[in-house]
Design an enzyme around this catalytic site. Structure first.
Site, PDB file in Angstrom:
ATOM      1  N   ASP A  75     -69.318  -3.444-142.419  1.00 64.61           N
ATOM      2  CA  ASP A  75     -69.950  -2.579-141.762  1.00 64.61           C
ATOM      3  C   ASP A  75     -70.612  -2.982-140.585  1.00 64.61           C
ATOM      4  O   ASP A  75     -71.516  -4.764-140.716  1.00 64.61           O
ATOM      5  CB  ASP A  75     -71.173  -1.253-141.581  1.00 64.61           C
ATOM      6  CG  ASP A  75     -72.544  -1.772-142.251  1.00 64.61           C
ATOM      7  OD1 ASP A  75     -72.756  -2.889-142.880  1.00 64.61           O
ATOM      8  OD2 ASP A  75     -72.799  -1.185-141.420  1.00 64.61           O
ATOM      9  N   PHE A 132     -69.380 -12.886-137.723  1.00 64.27           N
ATOM     10  CA  PHE A 132     -69.562 -11.138-138.530  1.00 64.27           C
ATOM     11  C   PHE A 132     -68.276 -10.449-138.793  1.00 64.27           C
ATOM     12  O   PHE A 132     -67.770 -10.991-137.946  1.00 64.27           O
ATOM     13  CB  PHE A 132     -70.411 -10.982-137.918  1.00 64.27           C
ATOM     14  CG  PHE A 132     -71.347  -9.768-138.412  1.00 64.27           C
ATOM     15  CD1 PHE A 132     -72.176  -9.684-139.306  1.00 64.27           C
ATOM     16  CD2 PHE A 132     -70.333  -8.669-138.480  1.00 64.27           C
ATOM     17  CE1 PHE A 132     -72.696  -8.827-139.520  1.00 64.27           C
ATOM     18  CE2 PHE A 132     -71.226  -7.650-139.039  1.00 64.27           C
ATOM     19  CZ  PHE A 132     -72.668  -7.476-139.568  1.00 64.27           C
ATOM     20  N   VAL A 133     -67.988 -10.519-139.757  1.00 64.40           N
ATOM     21  CA  VAL A 133     -66.567  -9.186-140.249  1.00 64.40           C
ATOM     22  C   VAL A 133     -66.889  -7.995-140.362  1.00 64.40           C
ATOM     23  O   VAL A 133     -68.410  -8.038-140.864  1.00 64.40           O
ATOM     24  CB  VAL A 133     -66.092  -9.774-141.062  1.00 64.40           C
ATOM     25  CG1 VAL A 133     -65.090 -11.492-140.853  1.00 64.40           C
ATOM     26  CG2 VAL A 133     -67.187  -9.842-143.135  1.00 64.40           C
ATOM     27  N   ASP A 157     -68.094  -6.578-151.557  1.00 65.90           N
ATOM     28  CA  ASP A 157     -67.869  -6.611-150.465  1.00 65.90           C
ATOM     29  C   ASP A 157     -67.531  -8.325-149.840  1.00 65.90           C
ATOM     30  O   ASP A 157     -66.686  -8.443-149.813  1.00 65.90           O
ATOM     31  CB  ASP A 157     -68.469  -5.899-148.983  1.00 65.90           C
ATOM     32  CG  ASP A 157     -69.711  -5.656-149.217  1.00 65.90           C
ATOM     33  OD1 ASP A 157     -70.367  -6.418-149.772  1.00 65.90           O
ATOM     34  OD2 ASP A 157     -70.332  -5.457-147.958  1.00 65.90           O
ATOM     35  N   LYS A 187     -73.880   0.043-149.767  1.00 67.80           N
ATOM     36  CA  LYS A 187     -72.504   0.447-148.982  1.00 67.80           C
ATOM     37  C   LYS A 187     -70.737   0.027-149.053  1.00 67.80           C
ATOM     38  O   LYS A 187     -70.083   0.489-149.619  1.00 67.80           O
ATOM     39  CB  LYS A 187     -73.090   1.718-148.267  1.00 67.80           C
ATOM     40  CG  LYS A 187     -73.889   2.746-148.423  1.00 67.80           C
ATOM     41  CD  LYS A 187     -74.557   3.268-147.217  1.00 67.80           C
ATOM     42  CE  LYS A 187     -75.505   4.189-147.163  1.00 67.80           C
ATOM     43  NZ  LYS A 187     -76.098   3.804-145.558  1.00 67.80           N
ATOM     44  N   GLY A 188     -71.190  -1.004-148.785  1.00 69.32           N
ATOM     45  CA  GLY A 188     -70.339  -2.165-148.542  1.00 69.32           C
ATOM     46  C   GLY A 188     -68.352  -1.777-149.548  1.00 69.32           C
ATOM     47  O   GLY A 188     -67.875  -2.390-149.107  1.00 69.32           O
ATOM     48  N   ASP A 218     -72.504 -13.639-148.789  1.00 71.29           N
ATOM     49  CA  ASP A 218     -72.861 -15.224-147.564  1.00 71.29           C
ATOM     50  C   ASP A 218     -74.209 -15.747-147.560  1.00 71.29           C
ATOM     51  O   ASP A 218     -73.251 -16.359-148.222  1.00 71.29           O
ATOM     52  CB  ASP A 218     -73.438 -14.211-146.107  1.00 71.29           C
ATOM     53  CG  ASP A 218     -74.338 -14.208-144.811  1.00 71.29           C
ATOM     54  OD1 ASP A 218     -73.493 -15.674-145.215  1.00 71.29           O
ATOM     55  OD2 ASP A 218     -74.290 -14.136-143.662  1.00 71.29           O
TER      56      ASP A 218
HETATM   57  P1  IMP Z   1     -76.124 -12.125-148.324  1.00 69.54           P
HETATM   58  O1  IMP Z   1     -77.422 -12.044-149.553  1.00 69.54           O
HETATM   59  O2  IMP Z   1     -76.331 -13.282-147.196  1.00 69.54           O
HETATM   60  O3  IMP Z   1     -74.759 -12.704-148.999  1.00 69.54           O
HETATM   61  O4  IMP Z   1     -75.953 -10.839-148.107  1.00 69.54           O
HETATM   62  C1  IMP Z   1     -74.697 -10.089-148.718  1.00 69.54           C
HETATM   63  C2  IMP Z   1     -74.870  -8.470-148.507  1.00 69.54           C
HETATM   64  O5  IMP Z   1     -74.645  -8.702-146.473  1.00 69.54           O
HETATM   65  C3  IMP Z   1     -73.202  -8.269-148.536  1.00 69.54           C
HETATM   66  O6  IMP Z   1     -73.357  -7.601-149.725  1.00 69.54           O
HETATM   67  C4  IMP Z   1     -72.753  -7.684-146.805  1.00 69.54           C
HETATM   68  O7  IMP Z   1     -73.926  -6.003-146.626  1.00 69.54           O
HETATM   69  C5  IMP Z   1     -73.692  -8.089-145.911  1.00 69.54           C
HETATM   70  N1  IMP Z   1     -73.024  -9.109-145.154  1.00 69.54           N
HETATM   71  C6  IMP Z   1     -72.891 -10.203-145.180  1.00 69.54           C
HETATM   72  N2  IMP Z   1     -72.524 -10.867-144.285  1.00 69.54           N
HETATM   73  C7  IMP Z   1     -71.453 -10.540-143.827  1.00 69.54           C
HETATM   74  C8  IMP Z   1     -70.717  -9.939-142.327  1.00 69.54           C
HETATM   75  O8  IMP Z   1     -69.658 -10.529-142.034  1.00 69.54           O
HETATM   76  N3  IMP Z   1     -70.483  -8.654-141.970  1.00 69.54           N
HETATM   77  C9  IMP Z   1     -70.788  -7.648-142.616  1.00 69.54           C
HETATM   78  N4  IMP Z   1     -71.841  -7.461-143.756  1.00 69.54           N
HETATM   79  C10 IMP Z   1     -72.396  -8.633-144.376  1.00 69.54           C
HETATM   80 MG    MG Z   2     -72.689  -5.442-149.036  1.00 66.28          MG
END
Ligand code: IMP
Ligand code: MG
Length: 186
Positions: free
Chosen positions: A161, A154-155, A102, A45-46, A105
């Site tokens: 969210d 964490f943002v 969004d 949803k982000g 990470d």
């Molecule tokens: P990744 O697979 O670790 O890159 O995580 C990606 C997903 O995790 C993003 O699309 C976000 O939905 C969520 N996410 C990662 N870091 C944050 C954060 O700091 N705040 C909120 N959602 C996050």
């Molecule tokens: Mg996301």
């Protein structure tokens, strides 16, 4: 009066700064794909706020669709295990596709999604994300458009969210999940 049970996350990136950057990203995308039509696929949803704002800054014929993935459960750390909970029906074969996220990470979610979308044989496939945390980055694919690099905190806000809350903030803020076990304030 009720107690203040709804703390405002600390400001990291202001609504104005985001608006300026999204406008630049839209202009760059419009220039890069000039003469083509483009399919934006948002990872729900982000992405919903970025999708709404960025798509209106792109001056091209646009097709917009969404998929929904779940990678964290209720945790704040990526497990690397990605589940598609909503797919889109539109064919992207031979289309120029830009995946809208969004925040990147670990990049594990995008690695999975990019591999999945590549099997549908688009003409091109690239990523646009508002935020990147370079620290834990394991992204195998080029991040063609990135709004801001941030440190590993964490943002929330601008679509992002914590346990489903804070998506509606118009800025990007920082929270410490360990001190907040009741983000709804009820
Ligand atoms: P990744 O697979 O670790 O890159 O995580 C990606 C997903 O995790 C993003 O699309 C976000 O939905 C969520 N996410 C990662 N870091 C944050 C954060 O700091 N705040 C909120 N959602 C996050
Ligand atoms: Mg996301």
């Amino acid at each position: 009066m009720q107690q203040d049970t709804h703390p405002r996350p600390e400001l990291l990136i202001s609504a104005d700064a985001i608006e300026r950057r999204v406008r630049e990203m839209g202009a760059q995308i419009s220039a890069d794909y000039a003469g083509e039509s483009l399919t934006l696929i948002g990872a729900l949803k982000g992405c919903y706020v970025l999708m709404a704002d960025l798509s209106r800054r792109i001056d091209l014929p646009l097709y917009i669709d969404f998929l929904e993935v779940s990678s964290y459960g209720d945790s704040t750390e990526s497990s690397g295990i990605v589940k598609i909970t909503k797919d889109f029906k539109h064919s992207i074969t031979d289309q120029h596709v830009l995946l809208i996220e969004d925040i990147v990470d670990t990049g594990l979610t995008l690695n999975y999604l990019m591999d999945l979308l590549a099997t549908r044989r688009p003409a091109s496939l690239a990523i646009a994300a508002l935020l990147v945390k370079p620290e834990k980055q394991q992204l195998k694919h080029p991040l063609k458009y990135a709004g801001f690099e941030i440190e590993d905190r964490f943002v929330v806000g601008y679509g992002m969210d914590y346990q489903g809350y804070y998506r509606n903030l118009d800025y990007v803020g920082v929270i410490d999940p360990e001190t907040l076990d009741n983000p709804g304030g009820f």
